[in-house]
Design a protein around this motif. Sequence first.
Motif, PDB file in Angstrom:
ATOM      1  N   TYR A  71      17.687   0.930   6.323  1.00 25.97           N
ATOM      2  CA  TYR A  71      17.096   1.698   7.314  1.00 25.97           C
ATOM      3  C   TYR A  71      15.652   2.441   6.987  1.00 25.97           C
ATOM      4  O   TYR A  71      15.310   1.751   7.983  1.00 25.97           O
ATOM      5  N   MET A  72      15.447   2.224   5.761  1.00 29.55           N
ATOM      6  CA  MET A  72      13.937   2.866   5.428  1.00 29.55           C
ATOM      7  C   MET A  72      13.541   1.577   5.495  1.00 29.55           C
ATOM      8  O   MET A  72      11.614   2.049   4.805  1.00 29.55           O
ATOM      9  N   HIS A  73      12.809   0.443   5.462  1.00 27.37           N
ATOM     10  CA  HIS A  73      12.535  -0.904   5.212  1.00 27.37           C
ATOM     11  C   HIS A  73      10.841  -0.735   5.671  1.00 27.37           C
ATOM     12  O   HIS A  73      10.447  -1.210   4.708  1.00 27.37           O
ATOM     13  N   ASP A  74      10.857  -0.612   6.802  1.00 19.03           N
ATOM     14  CA  ASP A  74      10.066  -0.685   7.412  1.00 19.03           C
ATOM     15  C   ASP A  74       8.404   0.771   7.570  1.00 19.03           C
ATOM     16  O   ASP A  74       7.425   0.666   8.618  1.00 19.03           O
ATOM     17  N   ILE A  75       9.101   1.880   7.260  1.00 20.59           N
ATOM     18  CA  ILE A  75       8.348   3.234   7.330  1.00 20.59           C
ATOM     19  C   ILE A  75       7.037   2.800   7.317  1.00 20.59           C
ATOM     20  O   ILE A  75       5.863   3.657   7.285  1.00 20.59           O
ATOM     21  N   GLY A  76       6.739   1.592   5.974  1.00 19.34           N
ATOM     22  CA  GLY A  76       5.472   1.314   5.612  1.00 19.34           C
ATOM     23  C   GLY A  76       4.351   1.573   6.784  1.00 19.34           C
ATOM     24  O   GLY A  76       2.840   1.333   6.172  1.00 19.34           O
ATOM     25  N   ASN A  77       4.771   0.797   7.813  1.00 19.26           N
ATOM     26  CA  ASN A  77       4.134   0.426   9.422  1.00 19.26           C
ATOM     27  C   ASN A  77       3.001   1.806   9.903  1.00 19.26           C
ATOM     28  O   ASN A  77       2.100   1.194  10.446  1.00 19.26           O
ATOM     29  N   THR A  78       3.625   3.019   8.898  1.00 21.37           N
ATOM     30  CA  THR A  78       2.803   3.853   9.910  1.00 21.37           C
ATOM     31  C   THR A  78       1.575   4.382   8.825  1.00 21.37           C
ATOM     32  O   THR A  78       1.181   4.834   9.491  1.00 21.37           O
ATOM     33  N   VAL A  79       1.584   3.153   8.167  1.00 17.42           N
ATOM     34  CA  VAL A  79       0.145   3.183   6.900  1.00 17.42           C
ATOM     35  C   VAL A  79      -0.668   1.704   7.293  1.00 17.42           C
ATOM     36  O   VAL A  79      -1.919   2.209   8.159  1.00 17.42           O
ATOM     37  N   ASN A  80       0.069   1.537   7.562  1.00 17.85           N
ATOM     38  CA  ASN A  80      -0.913  -0.064   8.251  1.00 17.85           C
ATOM     39  C   ASN A  80      -0.005  -1.299   8.056  1.00 17.85           C
ATOM     40  O   ASN A  80       0.953  -1.441   6.935  1.00 17.85           O
ATOM     41  N   ARG A  81       0.250  -2.421   9.062  1.00 15.63           N
ATOM     42  CA  ARG A  81       0.940  -3.196   9.146  1.00 15.63           C
ATOM     43  C   ARG A  81       0.804  -4.263   8.160  1.00 15.63           C
ATOM     44  O   ARG A  81       1.323  -4.728   6.791  1.00 15.63           O
ATOM     45  N   ALA A  82      -0.270  -4.324   6.896  1.00 15.03           N
ATOM     46  CA  ALA A  82      -1.328  -5.242   6.530  1.00 15.03           C
ATOM     47  C   ALA A  82      -0.007  -4.561   4.604  1.00 15.03           C
ATOM     48  O   ALA A  82      -0.188  -2.976   4.294  1.00 15.03           O
ATOM     49  N   ASP A  83       0.787  -4.784   3.958  1.00 13.32           N
ATOM     50  CA  ASP A  83       0.960  -4.848   3.205  1.00 13.32           C
ATOM     51  C   ASP A  83       2.358  -3.313   2.553  1.00 13.32           C
ATOM     52  O   ASP A  83       2.485  -2.264   2.472  1.00 13.32           O
ATOM     53  N   HIS A  84       2.770  -3.371   4.528  1.00 10.47           N
ATOM     54  CA  HIS A  84       3.444  -1.977   4.740  1.00 10.47           C
ATOM     55  C   HIS A  84       4.698  -2.394   3.449  1.00 10.47           C
ATOM     56  O   HIS A  84       5.360  -0.367   3.587  1.00 10.47           O
ATOM     57  N   ALA A  85       5.398  -3.181   2.772  1.00  9.04           N
ATOM     58  CA  ALA A  85       5.823  -3.003   1.689  1.00  9.04           C
ATOM     59  C   ALA A  85       5.320  -2.137   0.578  1.00  9.04           C
ATOM     60  O   ALA A  85       6.779  -1.847   0.662  1.00  9.04           O
ATOM     61  N   HIS A  86       5.174  -2.244   0.508  1.00 11.89           N
ATOM     62  CA  HIS A  86       3.923  -1.425  -0.597  1.00 11.89           C
ATOM     63  C   HIS A  86       4.398  -0.192  -0.189  1.00 11.89           C
ATOM     64  O   HIS A  86       4.782   0.930  -1.187  1.00 11.89           O
ATOM     65  N   SER A  87       2.956   0.133   0.739  1.00 15.26           N
ATOM     66  CA  SER A  87       3.274   1.856   1.347  1.00 15.26           C
ATOM     67  C   SER A  87       4.617   2.195   1.713  1.00 15.26           C
ATOM     68  O   SER A  87       4.709   3.484   1.147  1.00 15.26           O
ATOM     69  N   GLY A  88       5.123   1.772   2.104  1.00  9.21           N
ATOM     70  CA  GLY A  88       6.813   2.242   2.565  1.00  9.21           C
ATOM     71  C   GLY A  88       7.574   2.013   1.417  1.00  9.21           C
ATOM     72  O   GLY A  88       8.182   3.072   1.459  1.00  9.21           O
ATOM     73  N   ALA A  89       7.228   1.375   0.488  1.00 11.93           N
ATOM     74  CA  ALA A  89       8.318   1.601  -1.001  1.00 11.93           C
ATOM     75  C   ALA A  89       7.945   2.900  -2.034  1.00 11.93           C
ATOM     76  O   ALA A  89       8.187   3.681  -2.027  1.00 11.93           O
ATOM     77  N   LEU A  90       6.413   3.145  -1.839  1.00  6.37           N
ATOM     78  CA  LEU A  90       5.943   4.181  -2.063  1.00  6.37           C
ATOM     79  C   LEU A  90       6.219   5.745  -1.075  1.00  6.37           C
ATOM     80  O   LEU A  90       6.228   6.520  -1.860  1.00  6.37           O
ATOM     81  N   MET A  91       6.298   5.647   0.321  1.00  7.94           N
ATOM     82  CA  MET A  91       6.619   6.383   1.060  1.00  7.94           C
ATOM     83  C   MET A  91       8.190   6.711   0.508  1.00  7.94           C
ATOM     84  O   MET A  91       8.484   7.956   0.201  1.00  7.94           O
ATOM     85  N   ALA A  92       8.809   5.756   0.112  1.00  4.79           N
ATOM     86  CA  ALA A  92      10.210   5.995   0.296  1.00  4.79           C
ATOM     87  C   ALA A  92      10.393   6.620  -0.924  1.00  4.79           C
ATOM     88  O   ALA A  92      11.664   7.969  -1.041  1.00  4.79           O
ATOM     89  N   PHE A  93       9.802   6.593  -2.473  1.00  4.32           N
ATOM     90  CA  PHE A  93      10.034   7.061  -2.931  1.00  4.32           C
ATOM     91  C   PHE A  93       9.623   9.047  -3.870  1.00  4.32           C
ATOM     92  O   PHE A  93      10.698   9.690  -3.779  1.00  4.32           O
ATOM     93  N   THR A  94       8.502   9.022  -2.720  1.00  2.00           N
ATOM     94  CA  THR A  94       7.957  10.210  -2.085  1.00  2.00           C
ATOM     95  C   THR A  94       9.384  10.937  -2.293  1.00  2.00           C
ATOM     96  O   THR A  94       9.341  12.207  -1.669  1.00  2.00           O
TER      97      THR A  94
END
Length: 224
Positions: A71-94
């Motif tokens: 459900y949460m895997h693509d939330i990082g696209n809020t930051v940028n498409r590039a590296d959205h997996a990594h930013s998304g993981a950090l957002m999910a952590f928070t």
Amino acid sequence: MADYQALSPEDIFKNPEVRCYIESGNNCLGSIGFTEHGLAHAKRSSHYAQRILESLGYPARTCELAAIAGYMHDIGNTVNRADHAHSGALMAFTLLNKLQMPPEEIAMVCSAIGHHDEKTAYPVNPLAAALILSDKSDVRRTRVRKDAVLAADIHDRVNYAVEDMRLEIDPEQKVCTFNIVIDTEICPVMEYFEIFLERMVLCRKAARTLGLQFELIINNTRLL
Ligand SMILES: [Fe+2]
Ligand SMILES: [Fe+2]
């Protein structure tokens, strides 16, 4: 001792913050002209990731965590498409840390989210493997934006050409089959491979992690 919470997938589905970031990520991609990555994609990825692990007999909690990661895997696209997996993981952590999910569970969810995007993807745990299979198999006409110009974008063409798509797991034969029907008038099979070969190789790796052989069938012809 921290007071950890047992969060169900439903708790995450109804969480307004998570929903907001899924929608904002999708809006960013809409502005760039990418296919749909909103609630429909989130729910489908969640459902399939959970179902894949359930059909293989994984513990109920592991299956629930796959649903949450899906459900949460693509939330990082809020930051940028590039590296959205990594930013998304950090957002999910928070988000999950604030909701007091136990760290061992957060670690599994964040690893799955952080390893789902092609260039840096790897099925590091069963959740990540199930997420890769559910995410990469979501090709469908309804992911193409209303204002898309098919002639201009191969991703739009491939998604639009898909008439039927099924991801099936056979736990006895240990096979994972991705069965799709595409309208070759809209998109030749070659075009599908042009953008999906990397994803299909990744799916094969993910299937192997789950002890499965991966099969790709396009228009009744077995290609992998
Ligand atoms: Fe993604
Ligand atoms: Fe995705």
